[in-house]
Design an enzyme around this catalytic site. Structure first.
Site, PDB file in Angstrom:
ATOM      1  N   HIS A  77      -8.023 -46.185  -8.478  1.00  8.77           N
ATOM      2  CA  HIS A  77      -9.181 -45.721  -9.094  1.00  8.77           C
ATOM      3  C   HIS A  77     -10.405 -46.011  -8.082  1.00  8.77           C
ATOM      4  CE1 HIS A  77      -8.198 -45.178 -13.737  1.00  8.77           C
ATOM      5  NE2 HIS A  77      -6.910 -44.884 -12.726  1.00  8.77           N
ATOM      6  N   TYR A 205     -16.772 -46.666 -19.904  1.00 12.17           N
ATOM      7  CA  TYR A 205     -17.349 -47.800 -20.316  1.00 12.17           C
ATOM      8  C   TYR A 205     -18.689 -47.107 -21.237  1.00 12.17           C
ATOM      9  CZ  TYR A 205     -14.921 -51.100 -17.986  1.00 12.17           C
ATOM     10  OH  TYR A 205     -13.739 -51.980 -17.437  1.00 12.17           O
ATOM     11  N   PRO A 297     -12.807 -59.349 -21.844  1.00  6.97           N
ATOM     12  CA  PRO A 297     -12.015 -58.511 -21.369  1.00  6.97           C
ATOM     13  C   PRO A 297     -12.888 -57.421 -20.501  1.00  6.97           C
ATOM     14  CG  PRO A 297     -11.808 -58.082 -23.820  1.00  6.97           C
ATOM     15  CD  PRO A 297     -12.482 -59.205 -23.450  1.00  6.97           C
ATOM     16  N   LYS A 301     -11.314 -59.124 -15.689  1.00  2.87           N
ATOM     17  CA  LYS A 301     -10.810 -60.303 -14.664  1.00  2.87           C
ATOM     18  C   LYS A 301     -10.041 -61.361 -14.881  1.00  2.87           C
ATOM     19  CE  LYS A 301     -14.434 -58.733 -11.775  1.00  2.87           C
ATOM     20  NZ  LYS A 301     -13.676 -57.983 -11.116  1.00  2.87           N
ATOM     21  N   TYR A 390     -16.930 -55.513  -9.683  1.00  2.00           N
ATOM     22  CA  TYR A 390     -15.567 -54.893 -10.428  1.00  2.00           C
ATOM     23  C   TYR A 390     -14.483 -55.007  -9.474  1.00  2.00           C
ATOM     24  CZ  TYR A 390     -13.652 -52.201 -13.899  1.00  2.00           C
ATOM     25  OH  TYR A 390     -12.681 -51.635 -14.929  1.00  2.00           O
TER      26      TYR A 390
END
Ligand SMILES: Cc1cc2nc3c(=O)[nH]c(=O)nc-3n(C[C@H](O)[C@H](O)[C@H](O)COP(=O)(O)OP(=O)(O)OC[C@H]3O[C@@H](n4cnc5c(N)ncnc54)[C@H](O)[C@@H]3O)c2cc1C
Length: 395
Positions: A77, A205, A297, A301, A390
């Protein structure tokens, strides 16, 4: 049946991702270890949990020779989507950092780790009960336990506590010598797994007045969705219809129209909290992974921190056995915690920015949240900071 050794250089408590990867990395350094796991192999392999592997974690797995399936079957991704007030923003990991993440289920990774362990002949003793660890303050600790009704003891040089959030290892650090830091958020995540095609090629998100939502996936046919729910909610309160209708309401109209719903094949409620215990070492006991820290979550991580901890620990133990130097072991707790706290910060930032905080009635907080989201949408620098964290900070 696996033979239980009487002695091993490293006794590892817990055969989840942290314990299994540590055993394998130690094997590559020529260090023998034994893994002691509470549950059955089938139980550990069946747990559905994390799914986002940082760039650096994926590289570690490949370098260790454990990345064949991850490379073949994992989904690279190059970005994620953030939605807010009906708008959608792409965080372009590749463009902003040159790196990516890999979507690959923890169940698959655990399978790869167990295959690696078996091929290397590392003893994995499952269904152990009543683990007792002695003499961690000396140079000769030991671990005793019951296995199929028989009491066993393994002498070792070091003990690695990789037994997760409900394990026994963290309590081996005397109360007066440890400190914990905790934040429990006033909501939880309700998660649903379904045999449906994902609504998007990338994770979404969603920040919405009704609460946060996340669209994730395992593969082209299997989707993982989450919605923010009340802290005390239960799975029974979320029949599929309620879940799908709440998710649909929190997504931009175009995305909601493309959502394919279907019967759930698994549903969970997971708390959203951070917990960090310091230090991560006491004498010859070293903690790693969820045994030492939990993160919400939101930042994906938890699993990745388990990987970075055991990388640091295996390097330090490798150094000790090859040169006799204890400097890596002495630095372990500080080195690991420095990275852990940055992940705690990022997870807190993501959680705070994207969720609604029920009952606070605090318009000031909400205004800050909106300003944060608008800044992310407007500023490439803000997006780069998110992307860099990220995909994972350097190991
Ligand atoms: C529902 C859920 C969803 C999650 N989603 C995400 C996500 O999306 N992204 C992400 O990055 N992370 C996520 N996580 C977190 C991630 O799964 C963990 O961070 C990761 O599993 C940590 O690995 P670990 O090996 O440290 O701990 P664990 O996976 O918990 O492994 C610990 C092992 O120790 C064993 N054990 C426990 N007690 C004993 C004992 N007394 N003796 C011997 N063995 C013992 C356990 O059975 C277990 O196998 C999620 C976690 C949960 C629970």
């Amino acid at each position: 049946m696996t033979t239980i050794p009487k002695r091993s250089r490293v006794a590892i408590i817990g055969g989840g991702p942290a314990g299994s990867l540590l055993a394998f990395l130690l094997h590559l350094e020529g260090i023998d270890s034994v893994i002691l796991e509470l549950r059955s192999r089938a139980h550990v392999l069946g747990r559905v949990r994390a799914g986002v592997i940082e760039h650096g974690s994926a590289e570690i797995l490949k370098q260790a020779g454990l990345g064949h399936r991850l490379e073949a079957e994992g989904f690279v991704h190059d970005g994620v989507q953030v939605t807010f007030a009906g708008d959608m923003l792409r965080i372009d990991f590749k463009g902003l950092t040159g790196r990516h993440v890999v979507v690959y289920g923890q169940t698959e990774l655990q399978k790869d780790l167990y295959e690696g362990i078996d091929a290397a002949g590392i003893p994995l003793i499952d269904e152990v009960e009543g683990i007792r660890v002695d003499h961690v303050e000396s140079a000769s600790p030991s671990v005793s336990f019951t296995h199929h009704g028989e009491t066993r003891t393994i002498e070792c040089d070091f003990v690695a506590g990789c037994d997760g959030v409900h394990g026994v290892s963290r309590d081996l650090i005397p109360t007066g010598m440890r400190r914990s830091y905790e934040r429990t958020y006033p909501f939880c995540w309700v998660g649903l797994l379904s045999e449906t095609p994902p609504v998007s090629d990338e994770l979404i998100y969603a920040s919405h007045d009704r609460g946060f939502a996340l669209c994730s996936m395992r593969n082209e046919h299997r989707s993982r969705y989450y919605v923010q729910g009340p802290a005390d909610t239960t799975v029974a309160e979320w029949p599929d219809e309620r879940f799908w209708s709440e998710l649909t309401a929190r997504l931009p109209a175009g995305t909601a129209r493309s959502l394919v719903t279907g019967p759930s094949i698994e549903k969970i409620v997971t708390p959203v909290r951070s917990w960090v215990g310091e230090p991560m070492r006491h004498g010859r006991l070293f903690l790693a992974g969820d045994a030492a820290h939990i993160v919400p979550p939101t930042g994906a991580k938890g699993l990745n921190l388990a990987v970075s901890d055991v990388v640091y620990l295996s390097r330090a133990l490798g150094d000790f056995y090859s040169t006799g130097s204890t400097s890596g072991l002495d630095a372990y707790s500080g080195t690991a915690l420095a990275r852990v706290w940055k992940a705690v910060r990022f997870s807190w930032w993501m959680t705070t920015m994207l969720h609604t905080f029920p009952g606070s009635g605090d318009d000031f907080e909400r205004r800050l949240q909106i300003a944060e989201l608008e800044y992310l949408f407007e500023s490439e620098s803000a997006r780069r900071v998110m992307a860099e964290n990220y995909v994972g900070l350097p190991l």
